[in-house]
Write an enzyme that holds these catalytic residues in place. Structure first.
Site, PDB file in Angstrom:
ATOM      1  N   LYS A 294       2.952  -2.210  -3.049  1.00  0.00           N
ATOM      2  CA  LYS A 294       3.452  -2.568  -4.329  1.00  0.00           C
ATOM      3  C   LYS A 294       3.192  -4.006  -4.492  1.00  0.00           C
ATOM      4  CE  LYS A 294       7.358   0.770  -4.067  1.00  0.00           C
ATOM      5  NZ  LYS A 294       8.799   0.662  -3.584  1.00  0.00           N
TER       6      LYS A 294
ATOM      7  N   TYR B  81       0.158   6.642  -6.998  1.00  0.00           N
ATOM      8  CA  TYR B  81       0.991   5.602  -6.461  1.00  0.00           C
ATOM      9  C   TYR B  81       1.246   6.185  -5.029  1.00  0.00           C
ATOM     10  CZ  TYR B  81       5.998   4.782  -5.070  1.00  0.00           C
ATOM     11  OH  TYR B  81       7.179   4.234  -4.363  1.00  0.00           O
TER      12      TYR B  81
END
Ligand code: GLU
Length: 306
Positions: free
Chosen positions: A68, A190
Site C-alpha cells: 500500500k 489489489y
C-alpha cells in the site's frame, strides 16, 4: 557506528528466539496459513550504502499491506493532492478491514493504509495506467534495482477466493460513488499487489527512498519530492501499523508499515531503512517478533528519531 548495526542485529537474532513461538500466522488467507511461523529475518540498509542482514533474509514472503505504501507513492506522483478528495489521512482506530466506519463516513476511507483506502488508491491508478499490475510490480523492481521481484499468483488467487470482506468494502464504496472502475478488476490488481513477494533484504532496500528525501540511493532516481516523502512518512507513523499504531510508535518510535505476511519495514529519515520478517502475528495483525525486534533495534541506541 556502522559496526554497531552488526552487533545490534546479531544480538537481536539471539534475543528474539523465544518470541518466535508467539503469535499466529494469518489464516484468513489460506495461502498464508501454511507458512512456518518460527522464521525470522532482519535487514538494515543505510542511505550511504552500508547493509547488514541476519536470519532468513533471502527467503521471499508475501508483502501484503506493505504494497500500500508503493501504490500510495505511485498515486501521489501521478495525482498529487487530488487523492485526498477520496481518502482521508487519520488513523482509523478500527481493524484494517472494518466495514462499520466506512458506512457512517459515507464511503470515504480514513486513510490509504486500511484496506478500503488502499482499494481507492488502486482504483485511481487503474483509471490512469494501462496494465496496472505490471506497472506496480515494475515500480517495485526499480526501487529495489532488481528485476526478479515477482507476484505469487497462487496467493493472489487464494485472496480472491476468500476476499469477501474486501469485496464488501469495494461494493460499499461503489454505492457511495467512491470507486470508479469495475469492482472485480480493481480487486484483482489489489490482490496482485498484496501478493508481491520479496525477501527481507530487498524489502529494506525498497524503502530507502523514504529515508533519503525521496531519492533512491541505489539508482539516484528522484522517486518523489521531499514534501511527498515527508507526507508518506507521517502517514506511516500515524496509520502504518493497523490499530496498534500508537503502541508501535511508543515502543519503536519510527514511521513504518506492516503486512499480514509478517513483514514490517521502518525508516529513520536521513539514516536508514530496516526490515523485519517473522510470520507469527499479534492480535492487531503485526508481526509479533518483528515488532519486538524493532523495539530492541531502537532501544539499543540506533539513532531513534526522538
Ligand atoms: N491482502 C490483505 C487483505 O486485503 C492485506 C492485509 C494486510 O496485510 O493488512 O486482507
Amino acid at each position: 557506528m556502522k559496526q554497531n548495526y552488526k552487533l545490534i542485529l546479531d544480538r537481536i537474532l539471539e534475543e528474539i528466539q523465544p518470541f518466535l513461538e508467539k503469535g499466529e500466522v494469518a489464516n484468513y488467507i489460506p495461502a498464508l496459513a501454511n507458512v512456518d511461523k518460527k522464521q525470522f529475518a532482519m535487514s538494515v540498509h543505510t542511505v550511504d550504502g552500508f547493509s547488514y542482514s541476519v536470519g532468513d533474509y533471502e527467503k521471499p514472503f508475501s508483502i501484503q499491506s506493505i504494497s500500500k505504501v508503493f501504490t500510495l507513492t505511485l498515486a501521489m506522483k501521478k495525482f498529487g493532492d487530488e487523492i485526498w478528495k477520496r481518502v482521508k489521512r487519520e488513523p482509523s482506530g478500527t481493524a484494517f478491514n472494518s466495514l462499520v466506519q466506512l458506512e457512517y463516513e459515507n464511503g470515504i476511507p480514513r486513510n490509504p493504509f486500511i484496506n478500503a483506502g488502499a482499494i481507492v488508491i488502486t482504483d485511481s491508478i487503474f483509471s490512469n495506467v494501462k496494465d496496472t499490475t505490471n506497472n506496480i510490480v515494475q515500480f517495485v523492481r526499480n526501487l529495489v534495482n532488481n528485476q526478479n521481484i515477482q507476484i505469487n499468483f497462487e496467493t493472489s488467487k487464494s485472496e480472491q477466493e476468500y476476499g469477501h470482506r474486501n469485496m464488501a468494502l469495494a461494493s460499499l464504496m461503489k454505492s457511495f460513488n467512491n470507486l470508479n472502475n469495475n469492482i472485480n478488476q480493481v480487486l484483482e490488481v489489489y490482490f496482485n499487489q498484496c501478493s508481491i513477494e520479496m525477501n527481507c533484504k530487498n524489502l529494506s532496500k525498497s524503502f530507502l527512498y523514504l529515508a533519503n528525501k525521496g531519492v533512491n540511493p541505489l539508482t539516484n532516481e528522484q522517486v518523489i519530492t521531499i514534501r511527498q516523502t515527508k507526507r508518506i512518512n507521517a502517514l506511516m507513523l500515524t496509520c502504518g501499523l493497523y490499530d496498534s499504531v500508537g503502541d508501535f510508535a511508543y515502543r519503536v518510535g519510527l514511521p513504518g508499515k506492516s503486512g499480514v505476511g509478517g513483514g514490517i519495514v521502518a525508516v529513520i529519515p536521513g539514516t536508514l531503512s530496516v526490515a523485519v520478517w517473522s510470520p507469527g502475528l499479534n492480535k492487531s495483525g503485526n508481526s509479533f517478533a518483528g515488532t519486538k525486534a524493532l523495539e530492541l533495534f531502537t532501544t539499543y541506541g540506533c539513532n531513534s528519531i526522538f
